[in-house]
Write a protein that holds these residues in place. Sequence first.
Motif, PDB file in Angstrom:
ATOM      1  N   VAL A  29       3.420   4.814  10.028  1.00 22.82           N
ATOM      2  CA  VAL A  29       2.729   5.038   8.756  1.00 22.82           C
ATOM      3  C   VAL A  29       3.735   5.046   7.608  1.00 22.82           C
ATOM      4  CG1 VAL A  29       1.175   6.556   7.475  1.00 22.82           C
ATOM      5  CG2 VAL A  29       0.926   6.329   9.951  1.00 22.82           C
ATOM      6  N   SER A  30       4.904   5.630   7.839  1.00 17.90           N
ATOM      7  CA  SER A  30       5.953   5.618   6.817  1.00 17.90           C
ATOM      8  C   SER A  30       6.325   4.187   6.462  1.00 17.90           C
ATOM      9  CB  SER A  30       7.196   6.357   7.312  1.00 17.90           C
ATOM     10  OG  SER A  30       6.916   7.695   7.582  1.00 17.90           O
ATOM     11  N   GLY A  31       6.504   3.359   7.475  1.00 17.43           N
ATOM     12  CA  GLY A  31       6.833   1.955   7.239  1.00 17.43           C
ATOM     13  C   GLY A  31       5.740   1.219   6.500  1.00 17.43           C
ATOM     14  N   ALA A  32       4.500   1.446   6.899  1.00 16.52           N
ATOM     15  CA  ALA A  32       3.365   0.796   6.229  1.00 16.52           C
ATOM     16  C   ALA A  32       3.263   1.238   4.778  1.00 16.52           C
ATOM     17  CB  ALA A  32       2.072   1.113   6.974  1.00 16.52           C
ATOM     18  N   SER A  33       3.576   2.492   4.525  1.00 14.59           N
ATOM     19  CA  SER A  33       3.542   3.018   3.156  1.00 14.59           C
ATOM     20  C   SER A  33       4.575   2.314   2.279  1.00 14.59           C
ATOM     21  CB  SER A  33       3.794   4.522   3.179  1.00 14.59           C
ATOM     22  OG  SER A  33       3.801   5.050   1.872  1.00 14.59           O
ATOM     23  N   ILE A  34       5.759   2.098   2.816  1.00 12.44           N
ATOM     24  CA  ILE A  34       6.805   1.405   2.060  1.00 12.44           C
ATOM     25  C   ILE A  34       6.385  -0.034   1.771  1.00 12.44           C
ATOM     26  CG2 ILE A  34       9.164   0.509   2.198  1.00 12.44           C
ATOM     27  CD1 ILE A  34       9.793   3.118   3.847  1.00 12.44           C
ATOM     28  N   VAL A  35       5.869  -0.718   2.777  1.00 13.53           N
ATOM     29  CA  VAL A  35       5.417  -2.104   2.590  1.00 13.53           C
ATOM     30  C   VAL A  35       4.306  -2.168   1.544  1.00 13.53           C
ATOM     31  CG1 VAL A  35       4.249  -4.048   3.710  1.00 13.53           C
ATOM     32  CG2 VAL A  35       6.122  -2.870   4.881  1.00 13.53           C
ATOM     33  N   ALA A  36       3.366  -1.243   1.599  1.00 21.05           N
ATOM     34  CA  ALA A  36       2.257  -1.229   0.635  1.00 21.05           C
ATOM     35  C   ALA A  36       2.768  -1.000  -0.786  1.00 21.05           C
ATOM     36  CB  ALA A  36       1.253  -0.148   1.020  1.00 21.05           C
ATOM     37  N   LYS A  37       3.722  -0.095  -0.940  1.00 23.16           N
ATOM     38  CA  LYS A  37       4.253   0.186  -2.276  1.00 23.16           C
ATOM     39  C   LYS A  37       5.036  -0.996  -2.832  1.00 23.16           C
ATOM     40  CE  LYS A  37       4.204   5.115  -1.555  1.00 23.16           C
ATOM     41  NZ  LYS A  37       4.917   6.261  -1.019  1.00 23.16           N
ATOM     42  N   VAL A  38       5.828  -1.661  -2.008  1.00 22.54           N
ATOM     43  CA  VAL A  38       6.565  -2.822  -2.446  1.00 22.54           C
ATOM     44  C   VAL A  38       5.601  -3.947  -2.832  1.00 22.54           C
ATOM     45  CG1 VAL A  38       8.155  -4.656  -1.682  1.00 22.54           C
ATOM     46  CG2 VAL A  38       8.671  -2.254  -1.180  1.00 22.54           C
ATOM     47  N   THR A  39       4.575  -4.151  -2.013  1.00 23.24           N
ATOM     48  CA  THR A  39       3.569  -5.177  -2.294  1.00 23.24           C
ATOM     49  C   THR A  39       2.857  -4.888  -3.608  1.00 23.24           C
ATOM     50  OG1 THR A  39       3.274  -5.567   0.066  1.00 23.24           O
ATOM     51  CG2 THR A  39       1.515  -6.337  -1.386  1.00 23.24           C
TER      52      THR A  39
END
Length: 83
Positions: free
Chosen positions: A68-78
């Motif tokens: 979830v931490s990784g997905a959160s970072i990807v979502a924020k960058v996107t």
Amino acid sequence: MSKVNLNEISHNSAMGLVRKVLDMGVLLAEAYIDTVGDLKKYRIKLTEKFTGFKFVVAKKVDSLYTVVSGASIVAKVTRDRAL
């Protein structure tokens, strides 16, 4: 006009996202969701609406599960790139 609280809006949004992913043909095994309100009631609400996979509902779910931490970072960058 009927009243809708913020928890209900959040729940409906999450369920809408799950529905959209399922409608796209994605095969879900698990869904990790940060709780809004009572986490047991929220998990029950989700599992009654969607069957066949596991819901992990927790407070601060992004600090508990690295996926979830990784997905959160990807979502924020996107999101930042889109803006």
